[in-house]
Design a protein around this motif. Structure first.
Motif, mmCIF file in Angstrom:
data_model
loop_
_atom_site.group_PDB
_atom_site.id
_atom_site.type_symbol
_atom_site.label_atom_id
_atom_site.label_comp_id
_atom_site.label_asym_id
_atom_site.label_seq_id
_atom_site.Cartn_x
_atom_site.Cartn_y
_atom_site.Cartn_z
ATOM 1 N N THR A 153 0.839 -1.186 0.000
ATOM 2 C CA THR A 153 0.000 0.000 0.000
ATOM 3 C C THR A 153 0.882 1.247 0.000
ATOM 4 O O THR A 153 2.084 1.162 0.215
ATOM 5 N N TYR A 154 0.261 2.399 -0.254
ATOM 6 C CA TYR A 154 1.002 3.653 -0.236
ATOM 7 C C TYR A 154 0.071 4.752 0.259
ATOM 8 O O TYR A 154 -1.162 4.570 0.306
ATOM 9 N N ASP A 159 -7.000 12.821 -0.248
ATOM 10 C CA ASP A 159 -7.324 12.756 1.175
ATOM 11 C C ASP A 159 -6.472 11.687 1.855
ATOM 12 O O ASP A 159 -6.023 10.724 1.224
ATOM 13 N N SER A 160 -6.253 11.844 3.153
ATOM 14 C CA SER A 160 -5.394 10.916 3.879
ATOM 15 C C SER A 160 -5.974 9.507 3.853
ATOM 16 O O SER A 160 -7.181 9.303 3.854
ATOM 17 N N GLY A 161 -5.098 8.520 3.851
ATOM 18 C CA GLY A 161 -5.499 7.126 3.826
ATOM 19 C C GLY A 161 -4.450 6.306 3.109
ATOM 20 O O GLY A 161 -3.431 6.824 2.644
ATOM 21 N N PHE A 162 -4.692 4.998 3.037
ATOM 22 C CA PHE A 162 -3.778 4.090 2.360
ATOM 23 C C PHE A 162 -4.453 3.525 1.120
ATOM 24 O O PHE A 162 -5.615 3.132 1.166
ATOM 25 N N CYS A 163 -3.717 3.488 0.020
ATOM 26 C CA CYS A 163 -4.254 3.020 -1.256
ATOM 27 C C CYS A 163 -3.492 1.792 -1.738
ATOM 28 O O CYS A 163 -2.322 1.601 -1.413
ATOM 29 N N HIS A 164 -4.176 0.966 -2.525
ATOM 30 C CA HIS A 164 -3.572 -0.181 -3.199
ATOM 31 C C HIS A 164 -3.319 0.176 -4.665
ATOM 32 O O HIS A 164 -4.075 0.936 -5.272
ATOM 33 N N ALA A 239 -5.275 14.076 -8.331
ATOM 34 C CA ALA A 239 -3.978 13.797 -7.717
ATOM 35 C C ALA A 239 -3.578 12.369 -8.064
ATOM 36 O O ALA A 239 -4.421 11.486 -8.205
ATOM 37 N N GLY A 240 -2.287 12.141 -8.225
ATOM 38 C CA GLY A 240 -1.814 10.807 -8.575
ATOM 39 C C GLY A 240 -1.878 10.540 -10.069
ATOM 40 O O GLY A 240 -2.330 11.376 -10.859
ATOM 41 N N ASP A 267 -3.873 1.033 -10.852
ATOM 42 C CA ASP A 267 -3.204 2.317 -10.995
ATOM 43 C C ASP A 267 -2.466 2.401 -12.324
ATOM 44 O O ASP A 267 -1.928 1.395 -12.813
ATOM 45 N N ALA A 268 -2.417 3.584 -12.896
ATOM 46 C CA ALA A 268 -1.558 3.824 -14.050
ATOM 47 C C ALA A 268 -0.148 4.113 -13.545
ATOM 48 O O ALA A 268 0.102 4.181 -12.342
ATOM 49 N N GLY A 269 0.789 4.276 -14.465
ATOM 50 C CA GLY A 269 2.159 4.592 -14.060
ATOM 51 C C GLY A 269 2.991 3.356 -13.796
ATOM 52 O O GLY A 269 2.516 2.220 -13.847
ATOM 53 N N LYS A 270 4.245 3.589 -13.452
ATOM 54 C CA LYS A 270 5.203 2.483 -13.325
ATOM 55 C C LYS A 270 4.886 1.547 -12.160
ATOM 56 O O LYS A 270 5.304 0.381 -12.159
ATOM 57 N N ASP A 271 4.160 2.021 -11.146
ATOM 58 C CA ASP A 271 3.871 1.183 -9.989
ATOM 59 C C ASP A 271 2.577 0.387 -10.137
ATOM 60 O O ASP A 271 2.287 -0.482 -9.314
#
Length: 305
Positions: A153-154, A159-164, A239-240, A267-271
């Protein structure tokens, strides 16, 4: 006059004070306390009485504040339109078709006989999904959907929190008059995108909302030997890096063959996970036990209306 009763929890005539899951064609082995958490399948039962009929999901990891089950989407929640790059409100929807309701009657419908860390089991829909390397089963306390997500997660960029970086859920499409996999998938994709990247079930905007979207893939696909349909969107967020969302609809192999919806959010992007993984998981969907599965029904008669 007897009519087909839709899938749902009904009073168990054989065990007073208990509800049993009716899959639309046969009783299953799933029971629970009225309105409570489902129990594992008990020994098969044989009862002849019919019950009285009662009429009766996000990419980010939800924080401690997510403690309530959201049962409906309020008027005015942002809903993505189709064919342009701007979100629409519910009042500006172009379709009069009743929305697809993604429903999971049990808080933990995935609990079943398999403890295989590489297999996600959806007991109510009679299917299993392969869990990719680096992914794990997760408990979604808010929606109760059958879920798997990336282990890492990151910190969410909004908003604050953890995402997968990736998440997949399965559920049954209910409260809709849509009959085809194509119609269900097309009707679900906006909700799937909103739930994954615009706002979570308690209203947090973990990516500062969706700013635009575009369709990148759609069409028929074979799922577990049956013809389904998928719609895939690329979404951009405030964002992101944004991400990719897919709604995959296909007929269930059990009961009344109500539509099953699998939602993918990468998610898009390298991660982010590779998009090809969506197709790999889809191709790996199979009946529980590996053969044609008629459910874990008993000899109880169907409920009558």
């Amino acid at each position: 006059m007897s009519m087909t009763t839709p899938p749902g929890w009904y009073p168990d005539p054989g065990v007073p004070g208990t509800e049993r899951w009716w899959d639309g064609a046969a009783w299953t082995g799933h029971t629970r306390a009225p309105g409570g958490q489902a129990f594992g399948p008990p020994e098969p039962v044989t009862v002849v009485a019919a019950p009285v009929v009662r009429r009766r999901g996000s990419l980010p990891a939800i924080g401690a504040t997510a403690v309530v089950l959201v049962a409906a989407i309020a008027v005015g929640v942002v809903v993505l339109g189709k064919g342009d790059d701007t979100p629409h409100t519910a009042s500006g929807s172009k379709s009069a078709t009743a929305p697809v309701t993604v429903n999971s009657p049990s808080p933990k419908p995935s609990s079943g006989p398999s403890d295989d860390p590489h297999t996600l089991v959806d007991q109510l829909n009679g299917i299993t999904l392969p869990i990719p390397d680096g992914w794990e089963k997760t408990d979604d306390a808010v929606t109760g959907l059958v879920t798997m997500a990336t282990k890492d997660t990151y910190n969410c960029p909004g908003d604050s929190g953890f995402c997968h970086h990736g998440k997949v859920t399965t559920s049954t499409a209910t409260m809709t008059d849509l009959k085809t996999a194509e119609a269900v998938a097309k009707n679900d994709i906006a909700d799937a995108a909103n739930d994954a990247y615009d706002h979570d079930p308690v209203g947090a905007r973990l990516y500062n909302g969706i700013t635009s979207h575009r369709e990148v893939k759609s069409g028929s696909v074979v799922v577990d030997g049956r013809t389904g349909y998928l719609v895939r969107w690329e979404v951009r967020t405030g964002a992101g890096p944004g991400g990719y969302v897919e709604s995959l609809a296909f007929p269930s192999t059990v009961g009344s063959e109500a539509m099953v919806i699998a939602r993918f959010a990468f998610d898009a992007g390298k991660d982010g996970p590779p998009l090809a993984l969506m197709d790999t998981v889809t191709q790996g969907i199979a009946p529980i036990g590996g053969g044609r599965n008629g459910g874990v029904g008993s000899s109880l008669p169907p409920p009558s209306l």
